[in-house]
Design a protein around this motif. Structure first.
Motif, PDB file in Angstrom:
ATOM      1  N   LEU A   9       0.849  -1.179   0.000  1.00  0.00           N
ATOM      2  CA  LEU A   9       0.000   0.000   0.000  1.00  0.00           C
ATOM      3  C   LEU A   9       0.890   1.236   0.000  1.00  0.00           C
ATOM      4  O   LEU A   9       1.815   1.339   0.809  1.00  0.00           O
ATOM      5  N   THR A  10       0.647   2.166  -0.922  1.00  0.00           N
ATOM      6  CA  THR A  10       1.400   3.424  -0.927  1.00  0.00           C
ATOM      7  C   THR A  10       0.461   4.575  -0.583  1.00  0.00           C
ATOM      8  O   THR A  10      -0.694   4.597  -1.008  1.00  0.00           O
ATOM      9  N   ILE A  11       0.983   5.515   0.188  1.00  0.00           N
ATOM     10  CA  ILE A  11       0.223   6.693   0.605  1.00  0.00           C
ATOM     11  C   ILE A  11       1.074   7.928   0.342  1.00  0.00           C
ATOM     12  O   ILE A  11       2.189   8.039   0.865  1.00  0.00           O
ATOM     13  N   ASP A  12       0.548   8.855  -0.443  1.00  0.00           N
ATOM     14  CA  ASP A  12       1.254  10.107  -0.718  1.00  0.00           C
ATOM     15  C   ASP A  12       0.297  11.267  -0.484  1.00  0.00           C
ATOM     16  O   ASP A  12      -0.592  11.529  -1.302  1.00  0.00           O
ATOM     17  N   THR A  13       0.478  11.947   0.625  1.00  0.00           N
ATOM     18  CA  THR A  13      -0.349  13.111   0.967  1.00  0.00           C
ATOM     19  C   THR A  13       0.515  14.370   1.068  1.00  0.00           C
ATOM     20  O   THR A  13       0.189  15.303   1.784  1.00  0.00           O
ATOM     21  N   SER A  14       1.626  14.376   0.328  1.00  0.00           N
ATOM     22  CA  SER A  14       2.580  15.480   0.437  1.00  0.00           C
ATOM     23  C   SER A  14       2.159  16.713  -0.345  1.00  0.00           C
ATOM     24  O   SER A  14       2.677  17.806  -0.104  1.00  0.00           O
ATOM     25  N   GLY A  15       1.251  16.567  -1.311  1.00  0.00           N
ATOM     26  CA  GLY A  15       0.848  17.688  -2.151  1.00  0.00           C
ATOM     27  C   GLY A  15      -0.634  17.968  -2.050  1.00  0.00           C
ATOM     28  O   GLY A  15      -1.353  17.368  -1.246  1.00  0.00           O
ATOM     29  N   PRO A  16      -1.123  18.885  -2.868  1.00  0.00           N
ATOM     30  CA  PRO A  16      -2.548  19.234  -2.827  1.00  0.00           C
ATOM     31  C   PRO A  16      -3.456  18.096  -3.255  1.00  0.00           C
ATOM     32  O   PRO A  16      -4.607  18.026  -2.842  1.00  0.00           O
TER      33      PRO A  16
END
Length: 220
Positions: A9-16
């Protein structure tokens, strides 16, 4: 865990725009993209929807990769807290990857031998990490932070990945802009093969510089 075909599972919440993906080995099973700036309200529900689309529960996940920044202060902390919570409860392996490596992984060796990933910093600065391919392996150089007005001269003729429309516009005249997509899963899959994981108790967000609020707090 079967390292040849891990359920990642990948999670990327670094941007808008936040992105979550479910992988089985090198095959993408499902993905969700959502935002803008509503990660807190949407992330848990979207994760539930993603797993349902794959007929999975959190216990079926072998590893979780999280983008630890730099980027959105709140978004990164929301994503990391969620990844840590899952790892605490179900014991998945945790992998933290910063934005520079996530974007650099989108470049193939035949594209160029050297390039830089540039992310806009605070107080009119730019954060630069250079990369080069050596014997097919991607080698990372140390982070440098320079005044933004130096970028035009710094990057003349250089292949760059510029994060953000303003930086792209600024660098488009003198630099070679690379059109790539971030590859968080690619970095994480390599880390799984190498058995390189992070401790959920000690993994922290990656900020190039401390926030103004933190600096003011320490200066009291």
């Amino acid at each position: 865990m079967d390292i040849s075909s891990p359920r990642l599972l990948t999670i990327d919440t670094s941007g808008p725009q936040a992105t979550i993906e479910m992988w089985s080995g090198s095959s993408l099973m499902a993905a969700e993209t959502f935002g803008v700036v509503r990660h807190v309200q949407l992330l848990t529900g979207r994760l539930k929807h993603l797993l349902a689309a794959c007929s999975m529960t959190t216990q079926d996940i072998n590893a979780i990769a999280i983008n630890i920044g730099p980027g959105s202060f709140t978004g990164i902390r929301v994503g990391l807290a969620t990844a840590k919570a899952l790892a605490y409860v179900d014991g998945q392996k945790l992998i933290g990857v910063d934005c520079f490596d996530t974007w650099a992984a989108g470049v193939e060796p035949q594209t160029c031998s050297t390039f830089a990933v540039i992310i806009e910093g605070q107080l009119q600065t730019a954060n630069i990490v250079g990369y080069e391919f050596a014997n097919g392996e991607l080698v990372r150089k140390p982070l440098r932070t320079i005044p933004r007005e130096q970028l035009a001269n710094e990057c003349v003729g250089t292949a760059v990945i510029a994060i953000g429309d303003r930086l792209r516009s600024y660098l488009s005249v003198n630099s070679r802009l690379l059109e790539v997509q971030p590859r968080l899963a690619k970095v994480a899959q390599a880390r799984i093969l190498a058995s390189r994981f992070d401790d959920p108790f000690t993994l922290e967000p990656y900020y190039v510089r401390r926030s103004s609020a933190e600096e003011k707090w320490d200066a009291r």
